[in-house]
Design a protein around this motif. Structure first.
Motif, short mmCIF file in Angstrom:
data_model
loop_
_atom_site.label_atom_id
_atom_site.label_comp_id
_atom_site.label_asym_id
_atom_site.label_seq_id
_atom_site.Cartn_x
_atom_site.Cartn_y
_atom_site.Cartn_z
N LEU A 7 -16.55 -21.43 5.34
CA LEU A 7 -15.79 -21.54 7.43
C LEU A 7 -16.23 -21.59 8.12
O LEU A 7 -17.00 -23.13 9.19
N LYS A 8 -17.71 -21.70 8.17
CA LYS A 8 -18.56 -21.55 9.50
C LYS A 8 -19.40 -22.95 9.19
O LYS A 8 -19.50 -23.91 10.75
N ALA B 273 -16.04 -25.13 10.47
CA ALA B 273 -16.16 -25.02 11.85
C ALA B 273 -16.73 -25.99 13.19
O ALA B 273 -16.52 -25.98 13.98
N MET C 149 -5.52 -22.72 6.26
CA MET C 149 -6.37 -21.71 6.33
C MET C 149 -6.42 -21.30 4.32
O MET C 149 -7.40 -20.92 3.81
N VAL D 266 -0.46 -14.22 7.71
CA VAL D 266 -1.91 -14.95 8.37
C VAL D 266 -2.31 -16.20 8.47
O VAL D 266 -3.20 -17.27 9.19
N TYR D 267 -3.11 -16.58 6.85
CA TYR D 267 -3.75 -18.29 6.41
C TYR D 267 -2.57 -19.03 6.43
O TYR D 267 -2.76 -20.91 7.09
N ASN E 230 -2.11 -20.08 10.72
CA ASN E 230 -4.08 -20.82 10.89
C ASN E 230 -4.48 -21.62 10.17
O ASN E 230 -5.06 -21.59 9.04
N LEU F 262 -9.32 -21.86 15.00
CA LEU F 262 -10.67 -20.65 14.51
C LEU F 262 -11.55 -21.14 15.80
O LEU F 262 -12.70 -21.03 15.92
N LEU F 263 -11.55 -22.24 16.65
CA LEU F 263 -12.28 -23.81 17.41
C LEU F 263 -12.28 -22.14 19.08
O LEU F 263 -12.90 -21.72 19.12
N SER G 16 -15.84 -18.10 14.56
CA SER G 16 -14.76 -18.57 13.51
C SER G 16 -14.15 -17.74 12.67
O SER G 16 -12.61 -17.54 12.56
N VAL G 17 -15.44 -17.14 11.71
CA VAL G 17 -15.18 -16.38 10.62
C VAL G 17 -14.15 -14.93 11.33
O VAL G 17 -13.34 -13.83 10.87
N LYS H 55 -12.93 -14.57 14.09
CA LYS H 55 -11.88 -14.72 14.59
C LYS H 55 -10.11 -14.48 13.75
O LYS H 55 -9.41 -13.39 13.75
N LEU H 56 -11.00 -15.55 12.01
CA LEU H 56 -9.91 -15.46 11.20
C LEU H 56 -9.86 -13.49 10.30
O LEU H 56 -8.75 -13.24 10.02
N GLN I 271 -7.35 -10.92 12.06
CA GLN I 271 -6.10 -11.36 12.13
C GLN I 271 -5.55 -10.52 10.75
O GLN I 271 -4.71 -10.08 10.87
#
Lengths: 135, 135
Positions: free
Chosen positions: A10-11, A14, A75, A125-126, A129, A134-135, B110-111, B113-114, B117
């Motif tokens: 994920l990082k 991003a 997501m 949620v996913y 998003n 996420l930024l 970013s992780v 933030k997600l 939720q």
DNA sequence: TCGATAATCTACCAAAACTATGGGATAAAA
DNA sequence: TTTTATCCCATAGTTTTGGTAGATTATCGA
């Protein structure tokens, strides 16, 4: 628990989303900036590429880059590729359904009832998003 | 993924919730009816007792029983006892908070933030379900 | 065409977590 | 005091996780 694989993935996504003009970025740069083991990140980026989320370019000036725009990357997709099923039990999974070998009746199962709700809330949620959020 | 421990624990609790007058039920009976390894279930019931969810009685006519009424037992409690933190990353955990060693800035992550939720949505489900709701 | 660069692929490994199992100690009831 | 059933500790087998090592292949610039 979220695996390191998903977290790092994920990082990295991003990070790539912030790059202008989708220029290829080398593994080493991402690894350094995000404090990730380079070799481990290597394998993560590879699976992201194999699953159509990233493109890559070999040789000098090469690296990884996003194929789609951040707002197009949901997501749900990312989580399924990196973490696997979103459901906490296979018997409530949309994409990886499997019957429990111990449950005689799925409809009567208390775990099933609860985990359906958990899956739906996570899915919610996913679905709402994208990488851009996420930024 | 939900651990077998949690799955079995939930099933056992649901089983006990159906018993009239909170009579003690033997491990063997629960194990048989719910298709659970008896020895494994033994250790699970023990942790449920140690965490104040069950009472036990030794000797003939002994067994495990619910201490509270099903509608008083919230899923938040059960999940935390059996599965551990509800949050998928320690940095968004209410009860088990821990800073990520790789994140320089939590607010920018970013992780984070997600997963905030996701935690909130899961918490919402667990808070709105008691053992009674699973029957 | 050559050499440097950087992804790709295969294989392996150690530690931790998970899923139990075994055997005896302890307590209560008959 | 015998039977019943929980309590408790130790440990074994398997899977998952997180990470390494090294050889290979593709690309670019000179």
């Amino acid at each position: 628990m979220l695996s390191k694989k998903t977290k790092y993935g994920l990082k990295a996504l991003a990070y790539l989303a912030k790059v202008k003009d989708r220029e290829p970025v080398q593994i080493a740069e991402i690894a350094k900036c995000e404090n990730i083991s380079q070799k481990f990140l290597e394998s993560i980026l590879l699976t992201l590429r194999r699953n159509g989320l990233l493109g890559s370019k070999k040789g000098k000036g090469g690296g990884y880059y996003l194929i789609k725009e951040p707002h197009e990357i949901h997501m749900t997709t990312v989580m399924r590729v990196l973490e696997g099923p979103i459901a906490m039990v296979p018997c409530v999974s949309l994409n990886f359904y499997e019957k429990c070998d111990d449950c005689p009746d799925e409809e009567e199962c208390s775990v099933h009832k609860l985990m359906l709700q958990v899956r739906d809330s996570a899915l919610d949620v996913y679905r709402n998003n994208t990488l851009a959020d996420l930024l």
